[in-house]
Design a protein around this motif. Structure first.
Motif, PDB file in Angstrom:
ATOM      1  N   ALA A 182       0.828  -1.206   0.000  1.00 13.25           N
ATOM      2  CA  ALA A 182       0.000   0.000   0.000  1.00 13.25           C
ATOM      3  C   ALA A 182       0.861   1.254   0.000  1.00 13.25           C
ATOM      4  O   ALA A 182       0.588   2.214  -0.727  1.00 13.25           O
ATOM      5  CB  ALA A 182      -0.924  -0.008   1.217  1.00 13.25           C
ATOM      6  N   SER A 183       1.921   1.250   0.793  1.00 12.27           N
ATOM      7  CA  SER A 183       2.807   2.403   0.869  1.00 12.27           C
ATOM      8  C   SER A 183       3.508   2.647  -0.470  1.00 12.27           C
ATOM      9  O   SER A 183       3.631   3.795  -0.918  1.00 12.27           O
ATOM     10  CB  SER A 183       3.837   2.193   1.979  1.00 12.27           C
ATOM     11  N   ALA A 184       3.959   1.600  -1.115  1.00  8.61           N
ATOM     12  CA  ALA A 184       4.636   1.748  -2.407  1.00  8.61           C
ATOM     13  C   ALA A 184       3.698   2.320  -3.460  1.00  8.61           C
ATOM     14  O   ALA A 184       4.066   3.220  -4.227  1.00  8.61           O
ATOM     15  CB  ALA A 184       5.186   0.400  -2.862  1.00  8.61           C
ATOM     16  N   ARG A 185       2.476   1.820  -3.507  1.00  8.16           N
ATOM     17  CA  ARG A 185       1.503   2.329  -4.484  1.00  8.16           C
ATOM     18  C   ARG A 185       1.119   3.775  -4.167  1.00  8.16           C
ATOM     19  O   ARG A 185       0.908   4.582  -5.069  1.00  8.16           O
ATOM     20  CB  ARG A 185       0.251   1.455  -4.497  1.00  8.16           C
ATOM     21  N   LEU A 186       1.023   4.098  -2.877  1.00  7.13           N
ATOM     22  CA  LEU A 186       0.679   5.462  -2.487  1.00  7.13           C
ATOM     23  C   LEU A 186       1.786   6.439  -2.862  1.00  7.13           C
ATOM     24  O   LEU A 186       1.522   7.513  -3.400  1.00  7.13           O
ATOM     25  CB  LEU A 186       0.397   5.514  -0.984  1.00  7.13           C
ATOM     26  N   ARG A 187       3.036   6.067  -2.604  1.00 10.73           N
ATOM     27  CA  ARG A 187       4.146   6.938  -2.987  1.00 10.73           C
ATOM     28  C   ARG A 187       4.179   7.149  -4.498  1.00 10.73           C
ATOM     29  O   ARG A 187       4.416   8.258  -4.975  1.00 10.73           O
ATOM     30  CB  ARG A 187       5.469   6.340  -2.500  1.00 10.73           C
ATOM     31  N   SER A 188       3.915   6.116  -5.241  1.00  6.46           N
ATOM     32  CA  SER A 188       3.898   6.211  -6.698  1.00  6.46           C
ATOM     33  C   SER A 188       2.793   7.157  -7.176  1.00  6.46           C
ATOM     34  O   SER A 188       3.016   7.984  -8.074  1.00  6.46           O
ATOM     35  CB  SER A 188       3.691   4.820  -7.287  1.00  6.46           C
ATOM     36  N   ALA A 189       1.616   7.052  -6.584  1.00  7.54           N
ATOM     37  CA  ALA A 189       0.502   7.920  -6.973  1.00  7.54           C
ATOM     38  C   ALA A 189       0.791   9.375  -6.607  1.00  7.54           C
ATOM     39  O   ALA A 189       0.471  10.288  -7.376  1.00  7.54           O
ATOM     40  CB  ALA A 189      -0.787   7.446  -6.313  1.00  7.54           C
ATOM     41  N   LEU A 190       1.395   9.599  -5.452  1.00 11.27           N
ATOM     42  CA  LEU A 190       1.721  10.971  -5.054  1.00 11.27           C
ATOM     43  C   LEU A 190       2.777  11.569  -5.972  1.00 11.27           C
ATOM     44  O   LEU A 190       2.685  12.736  -6.360  1.00 11.27           O
ATOM     45  CB  LEU A 190       2.201  10.994  -3.598  1.00 11.27           C
ATOM     46  N   ARG A 191       3.788  10.789  -6.337  1.00  9.28           N
ATOM     47  CA  ARG A 191       4.806  11.283  -7.262  1.00  9.28           C
ATOM     48  C   ARG A 191       4.231  11.555  -8.646  1.00  9.28           C
ATOM     49  O   ARG A 191       4.729  12.418  -9.378  1.00  9.28           O
ATOM     50  CB  ARG A 191       5.957  10.286  -7.365  1.00  9.28           C
ATOM     51  N   ALA A 192       3.188  10.819  -9.025  1.00 10.95           N
ATOM     52  CA  ALA A 192       2.559  11.013 -10.340  1.00 10.95           C
ATOM     53  C   ALA A 192       1.704  12.269 -10.387  1.00 10.95           C
ATOM     54  O   ALA A 192       1.206  12.630 -11.454  1.00 10.95           O
ATOM     55  CB  ALA A 192       1.720   9.794 -10.697  1.00 10.95           C
ATOM     56  N   GLY A 193       1.519  12.927  -9.236  1.00  8.36           N
ATOM     57  CA  GLY A 193       0.812  14.195  -9.228  1.00  8.36           C
ATOM     58  C   GLY A 193      -0.628  14.128  -8.769  1.00  8.36           C
ATOM     59  O   GLY A 193      -1.371  15.083  -8.955  1.00  8.36           O
ATOM     60  N   TYR A 194      -1.046  13.044  -8.179  1.00 11.09           N
ATOM     61  CA  TYR A 194      -2.419  12.945  -7.690  1.00 11.09           C
ATOM     62  C   TYR A 194      -2.580  13.695  -6.381  1.00 11.09           C
ATOM     63  O   TYR A 194      -1.662  13.761  -5.569  1.00 11.09           O
ATOM     64  CB  TYR A 194      -2.826  11.486  -7.478  1.00 11.09           C
ATOM     65  N   ALA A 195      -3.787  14.238  -6.157  1.00 14.30           N
ATOM     66  CA  ALA A 195      -4.125  14.852  -4.880  1.00 14.30           C
ATOM     67  C   ALA A 195      -4.160  13.764  -3.815  1.00 14.30           C
ATOM     68  O   ALA A 195      -4.301  12.573  -4.126  1.00 14.30           O
ATOM     69  CB  ALA A 195      -5.476  15.551  -4.984  1.00 14.30           C
ATOM     70  N   THR A 196      -4.062  14.153  -2.563  1.00 15.08           N
ATOM     71  CA  THR A 196      -3.915  13.189  -1.476  1.00 15.08           C
ATOM     72  C   THR A 196      -5.036  12.164  -1.443  1.00 15.08           C
ATOM     73  O   THR A 196      -4.774  10.957  -1.412  1.00 15.08           O
ATOM     74  CB  THR A 196      -3.842  13.933  -0.125  1.00 15.08           C
ATOM     75  N   GLN A 197      -6.281  12.603  -1.426  1.00 14.35           N
ATOM     76  CA  GLN A 197      -7.400  11.660  -1.329  1.00 14.35           C
ATOM     77  C   GLN A 197      -7.516  10.786  -2.577  1.00 14.35           C
ATOM     78  O   GLN A 197      -7.830   9.600  -2.485  1.00 14.35           O
ATOM     79  CB  GLN A 197      -8.710  12.414  -1.068  1.00 14.35           C
ATOM     80  N   THR A 198      -7.250  11.352  -3.730  1.00 16.07           N
ATOM     81  CA  THR A 198      -7.281  10.575  -4.964  1.00 16.07           C
ATOM     82  C   THR A 198      -6.141   9.564  -4.982  1.00 16.07           C
ATOM     83  O   THR A 198      -6.317   8.432  -5.427  1.00 16.07           O
ATOM     84  CB  THR A 198      -7.194  11.503  -6.186  1.00 16.07           C
ATOM     85  N   ALA A 199      -4.974   9.951  -4.472  1.00 12.54           N
ATOM     86  CA  ALA A 199      -3.837   9.037  -4.397  1.00 12.54           C
ATOM     87  C   ALA A 199      -4.157   7.860  -3.487  1.00 12.54           C
ATOM     88  O   ALA A 199      -3.762   6.723  -3.770  1.00 12.54           O
ATOM     89  CB  ALA A 199      -2.593   9.772  -3.912  1.00 12.54           C
ATOM     90  N   ILE A 200      -4.862   8.118  -2.399  1.00  8.60           N
ATOM     91  CA  ILE A 200      -5.256   7.031  -1.490  1.00  8.60           C
ATOM     92  C   ILE A 200      -6.168   6.044  -2.214  1.00  8.60           C
ATOM     93  O   ILE A 200      -5.999   4.827  -2.114  1.00  8.60           O
ATOM     94  CB  ILE A 200      -5.934   7.598  -0.223  1.00  8.60           C
TER      95      ILE A 200
END
Length: 180
Positions: free
Chosen positions: A68-86
């Motif tokens: 979960a942490s790896a996917r979350l870091r990837s989504a945040l680096r890709a530019g997603y907003a926090t809730q969308t990244a979650i």
């Protein structure tokens, strides 16, 4: 297909990727559907999957929180907003949303070191996050070529698809919401 081959497929997948229990189970079921034609034989091997997954959890190959942490870091680096990244991370790792939310603070620090996460002001973090997303994607004021109306509209749409609020987008792109 044999039990040993199924276990080897699982081990190879775990060595290659950070996986959760559900993700590994899903992968093994897909492999069985692809490789085993006979339904009865496929059902026989499907019964082995939970044992293989639990064994790999005990050995430390499978970890829901790390996946979960790896996917979350990837989504945040890709530019997603926090809730969308979650949401994106939860779907990608096939774990529940609460597990992903527990990893948010660490993921923000690791994925976006430019943002000062110590502040409790969520609005400020959102504004910094939208600017960082624009900078990394070379959009908005960070675009190499000049901005025209069409490129500005594309940037607004891009940010909206990434889950940012309109007020954050307008502030980042320095748009007056009352002007047309």
């Amino acid at each position: 297909m044999s039990e040993k081959r199924l276990r080897n497929i699982a081990i190879w997948y775990c060595e290659r990727y950070l996986v959760s229990c559900n993700k590994l189970t899903d992968h093994l079921r897909k492999r069985l559907r692809r490789d085993v034609i006979d339904k009865q034989e496929r059902d026989k091997f499907s019964e082995l999957i939970p044992g293989i997954v639990s064994n790999l959890v005990e050995l430390g190959y499978v970890n829901d929180k790390e996946a979960a942490s790896a996917r979350l870091r990837s989504a945040l680096r890709a530019g997603y907003a926090t809730q969308t990244a979650i949401t994106v991370a939860s779907r990608a790792a096939l774990v529940d949303r609460e597990t992903v939310e527990t990893e948010l603070d660490n993921a923000l620090v690791q994925a976006l070191p430019e943002i000062n996460v110590v502040d409790d002001d969520i609005q400020q973090i959102g504004n910094e996050q939208v600017l960082l997303a624009l900078k990394r994607a070379r959009r908005g004021p960070f675009r190499g070529t000049g901005q025209d109306k069409k490129s500005r509209q594309r940037d607004i749409s891009w940010l909206q698809r990434r889950g940012y609020r309109v007020d954050e987008i307008y502030a980042a792109l320095e748009i007056d919401p009352t002007a047309n």
